[in-house]
Design an enzyme around this catalytic site. Sequence first.
Site, short mmCIF file in Angstrom:
data_model
loop_
_atom_site.label_atom_id
_atom_site.label_comp_id
_atom_site.label_asym_id
_atom_site.label_seq_id
_atom_site.Cartn_x
_atom_site.Cartn_y
_atom_site.Cartn_z
N SER A 39 2.82 -2.96 7.02
CA SER A 39 3.57 -1.79 6.57
C SER A 39 4.84 -1.52 7.35
O SER A 39 5.76 -0.90 6.81
CB SER A 39 2.67 -0.55 6.60
OG SER A 39 2.14 -0.37 7.88
N HIS A 90 -0.59 -1.90 0.58
CA HIS A 90 0.82 -1.90 0.18
C HIS A 90 1.12 -2.98 -0.86
O HIS A 90 2.27 -3.11 -1.29
CB HIS A 90 1.73 -2.13 1.40
CG HIS A 90 1.91 -0.91 2.23
ND1 HIS A 90 2.79 0.10 1.90
CD2 HIS A 90 1.31 -0.52 3.37
CE1 HIS A 90 2.74 1.05 2.82
NE2 HIS A 90 1.84 0.71 3.72
N LYS A 146 -1.02 4.91 -3.07
CA LYS A 146 0.34 4.35 -3.05
C LYS A 146 0.71 3.97 -4.49
O LYS A 146 0.98 4.86 -5.31
CB LYS A 146 0.41 3.18 -2.07
CG LYS A 146 0.01 3.57 -0.64
CD LYS A 146 0.33 2.48 0.36
CE LYS A 146 -0.36 2.66 1.70
NZ LYS A 146 -0.01 3.87 2.45
C1 LIG Z 1 -2.41 -1.15 5.26
C2 LIG Z 1 -2.94 0.24 5.08
N1 LIG Z 1 -4.26 0.44 5.06
C3 LIG Z 1 -4.78 1.67 4.90
C4 LIG Z 1 -3.97 2.77 4.74
C5 LIG Z 1 -4.60 4.12 4.59
O1 LIG Z 1 -4.64 4.44 3.25
P1 LIG Z 1 -5.14 5.91 2.79
O2 LIG Z 1 -3.92 6.76 2.76
O3 LIG Z 1 -5.76 5.67 1.45
O4 LIG Z 1 -6.14 6.33 3.80
C6 LIG Z 1 -2.59 2.62 4.75
C7 LIG Z 1 -1.73 3.81 4.57
O5 LIG Z 1 -0.71 3.98 5.17
C8 LIG Z 1 -2.05 1.32 4.93
O6 LIG Z 1 -0.74 1.14 4.97
#
Ligand SMILES: Cc1ncc(COP(=O)(O)O)c(C=O)c1O
Length: 395
Positions: free
Chosen positions: A183, A211, A242
């Site tokens: 990210s 992502h 997202k």
């Molecule tokens: C790679 C990754 N995993 C998990 C998450 C967490 O997702 P959630 O908002 O559904 O908890 C994010 C959110 O930023 C993320 O970028």
Amino acid sequence: MRTSLDDRLQSEIEGFKRDGVYKRLLELQGPQGARVKMAGRGEVIVLSSNNYLGLCAVPEVVEAGRSALVRLGAGTGSVRFICGTFDVHNELERELASFLRFERALSYVSCWNANTGLMATVLDEPDALISDEMNHASIIDGVRLCKAPRHRYRHSDMADLERILKETASARHRFVITDGIFSMEGDIARLPDLVALCERHRATLAVDDSHATGVLGRTGRGTPEHFGLEGKVDILTGTLGKALGGAAGGFTCGTDPLVEYLVQRSRPQLFSNALPPTVAASALASVRYLAKHPERVQALHENTRYFREQLLAIGLKPVPGDTPIVPVILGETSKAIRMSELLLKEGVFVTGFGFPVVPQGQARIRCQVSAAHTKQDLDEALSTIKKVAAKLALI
Ligand SMILES: Cc1ncc(COP(=O)(O)O)c(C=O)c1O
């Protein structure tokens, strides 16, 4: 009553402000889209959202949530196994699994919960848990909760991963976990190498495609589709917060035994309420929308290509890549914060990230492109970026 704890926390918060890493929560007063109404600023162009396909405000997605609210009420009132499983959860899970080409899927209230509810549930002391050093915080916390010995390989360094796989040959199970798209850098996991290594060493491969779902691949089926490796990833976690409607929620996809085991034992499933039906219904509508509209993914790819090319044309150097996460490294944290403040003043919303979210000296603004952006949105944002970059002597 304030205590010494509050005093300490307040003094650290003042330190965040002095160091330029204090986060201001900007208030939005309308739906997420290419542009959004922001308190005190009016309409701004959004280059800072994970709403990659622009589905947050698509009428079918909004309406699905509204009608589920009327039909099923505001909440589940319980955890899944007590009385919190609704028809919409089962439908969402069936359609997600089918879209992403897995045997079965299980929803969570967030991907954070999906990740923290995965490794500690299926692994134990005789196993080995192997994680990319740049993995998302939710994976890091998931690793911390797990009793299996932990190993961290250098970011996307396959030689380092293979070294660890060899060293852990005697473990009962070896479990490798990686982000699909990372990210902060916007780079893509080296899935062909990861699949080959995990097959060779008989390790389980888990990918967090938060992502990448809806983003990578011709039809938005994520990192496996991008590389033509559908069916080769053992476990896939992802978010519904997202590209898939942008509300909230997460999921884990895998085989029937894996998912059934999570239903039985994963702690966020057992001890925390299920996804609200309204949110599940909007996510389900998003999955259906995506399945019917692959052109939305292609629009995202086209916007990404255009935005990256134009940033180069104005003399900035985004971190190279193909994903809609487009970081521009500026060095010092204060520079990144200053740039995002100036951009916001000019009506472009881009977040600056500094240490400790990214390494010291690699502070950046992180632009995120969406299929919702028109060419006019992107051109207007690019011309503002050019003006601000010139003011800061970056170009
Ligand atoms: C790679 C990754 N995993 C998990 C998450 C967490 O997702 P959630 O908002 O559904 O908890 C994010 C959110 O930023 C993320 O970028």
